[in-house]
Design a protein around this motif. Structure first.
Motif, PDB file in Angstrom:
ATOM      1  N   MET A 149       0.719  -1.252   0.044  1.00 44.80           N
ATOM      2  CA  MET A 149      -0.047  -0.108  -0.081  1.00 44.80           C
ATOM      3  C   MET A 149       0.858   1.181  -0.047  1.00 44.80           C
ATOM      4  N   LEU A 150       0.895   1.684  -1.266  1.00 40.45           N
ATOM      5  CA  LEU A 150       1.915   3.167  -1.370  1.00 40.45           C
ATOM      6  C   LEU A 150       1.291   4.386  -0.796  1.00 40.45           C
ATOM      7  N   ILE A 151       2.015   4.914  -0.143  1.00 41.88           N
ATOM      8  CA  ILE A 151       1.414   6.416   0.370  1.00 41.88           C
ATOM      9  C   ILE A 151       2.595   7.476   0.210  1.00 41.88           C
ATOM     10  N   SER A 152       2.380   8.381  -0.501  1.00 42.45           N
ATOM     11  CA  SER A 152       3.203   9.615  -0.893  1.00 42.45           C
ATOM     12  C   SER A 152       3.307  10.335   0.278  1.00 42.45           C
ATOM     13  N   ILE A 153       4.462  10.805   0.507  1.00 42.26           N
ATOM     14  CA  ILE A 153       4.734  11.715   1.740  1.00 42.26           C
ATOM     15  C   ILE A 153       5.692  12.740   1.361  1.00 42.26           C
ATOM     16  N   THR A 154       4.929  14.043   1.637  1.00 45.91           N
ATOM     17  CA  THR A 154       5.665  15.315   0.988  1.00 45.91           C
ATOM     18  C   THR A 154       5.975  16.271   2.253  1.00 45.91           C
ATOM     19  N   ASP A 155       5.687  16.062   3.473  1.00 45.83           N
ATOM     20  CA  ASP A 155       5.943  16.627   4.639  1.00 45.83           C
ATOM     21  C   ASP A 155       6.221  15.872   5.920  1.00 45.83           C
ATOM     22  N   LEU A 156       7.372  16.260   6.288  1.00 46.94           N
ATOM     23  CA  LEU A 156       7.998  15.433   7.481  1.00 46.94           C
ATOM     24  C   LEU A 156       7.217  15.339   8.694  1.00 46.94           C
ATOM     25  N   SER A 157       6.153  16.564   8.866  1.00 46.78           N
ATOM     26  CA  SER A 157       5.133  16.733  10.078  1.00 46.78           C
ATOM     27  C   SER A 157       4.082  15.726   9.708  1.00 46.78           C
ATOM     28  N   ASP A 158       4.089  15.042   8.873  1.00 47.05           N
ATOM     29  CA  ASP A 158       2.949  14.027   8.468  1.00 47.05           C
ATOM     30  C   ASP A 158       2.854  13.221   9.948  1.00 47.05           C
ATOM     31  N   LEU A 164       9.830   3.082   4.891  1.00 47.35           N
ATOM     32  CA  LEU A 164       9.826   4.210   4.421  1.00 47.35           C
ATOM     33  C   LEU A 164      10.943   4.124   3.186  1.00 47.35           C
ATOM     34  N   THR A 165      10.775   4.615   2.103  1.00 49.33           N
ATOM     35  CA  THR A 165      11.632   4.413   0.887  1.00 49.33           C
ATOM     36  C   THR A 165      11.158   5.517  -0.182  1.00 49.33           C
ATOM     37  N   ASN A 166      11.914   5.492  -1.235  1.00 48.52           N
ATOM     38  CA  ASN A 166      11.840   6.099  -2.498  1.00 48.52           C
ATOM     39  C   ASN A 166      11.319   5.411  -3.690  1.00 48.52           C
ATOM     40  N   ARG A 167      10.908   6.049  -4.670  1.00 47.10           N
ATOM     41  CA  ARG A 167      10.305   5.288  -5.794  1.00 47.10           C
ATOM     42  C   ARG A 167      11.092   4.423  -6.495  1.00 47.10           C
ATOM     43  N   ILE A 180       3.622   1.598   2.912  1.00 48.20           N
ATOM     44  CA  ILE A 180       4.856   1.882   2.513  1.00 48.20           C
ATOM     45  C   ILE A 180       4.898   3.140   1.902  1.00 48.20           C
ATOM     46  N   PHE A 181       5.787   4.208   2.657  1.00 48.71           N
ATOM     47  CA  PHE A 181       5.558   5.564   2.774  1.00 48.71           C
ATOM     48  C   PHE A 181       6.909   5.846   1.454  1.00 48.71           C
ATOM     49  N   VAL A 182       6.507   6.512   0.559  1.00 52.66           N
ATOM     50  CA  VAL A 182       7.083   7.076  -0.252  1.00 52.66           C
ATOM     51  C   VAL A 182       7.539   8.265  -0.379  1.00 52.66           C
TER      52      VAL A 182
END
Length: 283
Positions: A1-10, A57-60, A79-81
């Protein structure tokens, strides 16, 4: 389950957002029962040991490889991307090892269970450097020791850096904390000779100690050894020194007065294991 992260305060990535603060990281892990496994090889070893991931936690770039490792778990696992810049900001370094997984921390086995069937155990007394803890565990595993015990004040073997330096051997080598330390009666009751590695005038040289072990093996005896390493610099505490059956030191050359604790542990572990096979290593 991929979840895009753009903010470290998430708040969804709070398992990963305390990485830079060691003290906060330790208390956070203790409270929520997790540890961090960094790199694909370490994650694979954790999974092989039966440990359960909570999130990753990973990158694409690494998603395909990560799915191969996680298998069916990938479908329901968060899976935070994030992009490379955000991951570097979070971790403090360029994350070239693929991924970091937040793993559920397993319950520690009992001391009795860890000692059962063991002939050689390594005791880490109050080591505060996670790198040394990880390196000592890796050496113990590589040389053939059966288990590792840590004192109550020893750095956490499941802290991120310790796990990484151990290359995941902390998952395959049985370990637990010895809460009553420096009381060694439980070890001696099970037939262990407690040998402290110390630069003491009363210490016997490692080759002589190993030769005596080998002689016992060749005579049909079954000696057991609990080798103790003290913290970098000060070494073992006075109470621990007094609880040992004997002290052992490594002979050094070229004016070198001591070794790094992890390096000393590797040398001593190798000598002890060879001796317990009846063939002490040449010195």
């Amino acid at each position: 389950m991929l979840i895009s992260i753009t903010d470290l305060s998430d708040p969804r990535i709070r398992d990963f957002t305390q990485l830079k603060d060691v003290n906060l990281r330790k208390s956070f892990e203790a409270e929520h029962g997790l540890y961090l496994a960094e790199s694909f090889s370490v994650i694979e070893r954790a999974l092989a040991a039966g440990h359960r991931p909570r999130s990753v936690l990973t990158n694409r770039h690494w998603i395909g490889r990560l799915h191969d490792i996680l298998g069916v778990d990938a479908a329901n696992l968060p899976i935070f991307v994030a992009d490379e810049q955000l991951l570097t900001e979070l971790t403090g370094f360029r994350m070239h090892r693929g991924a970091i997984a937040a793993m559920e921390r397993p319950d520690l086995p009992s001391l009795q269970k860890v000692l059962k069937g063991s002939r050689a155990v390594l005791i880490l007394e109050d080591l505060v450097d996670h790198t040394n803890v990880g390196a000592a565990i890796r050496s113990a595993a590589a040389m053939g020791f059966d288990a590792v015990l840590t004192s109550p004040n020893c750095a956490d073997p499941l802290y991120r850096r310790a796990v990484r330096v151990s290359m995941g051997t902390v998952f395959s080598l049985p370990w637990t904390r010895i809460d009553a330390w420096p009381d060694t009666s439980c070890l001696k009751e099970k037939g262990f000779m407690v040998a402290g590695l110390a630069l003491s005038p009363t210490a016997v040289l490692l080759p002589d100690f190993c030769a005596s072990l080998s002689t016992k093996v060749q005579a049909g005896e079954n000696p057991k050894v609990a080798l103790v390493l003290g913290t970098e610099g000060p070494g073992m505490t006075k109470r621990a020194l007094n609880s040992c059956d004997l002290l052992v030191k490594i002979p050094l050359s070229h004016g070198v007065d001591s070794l790094n604790v992890a390096a000393a542990g590797a040398v001593a572990c190798y000598g002890v294991i060879q001796a317990l096979k009846g063939t002490p290593a040449r010195q």
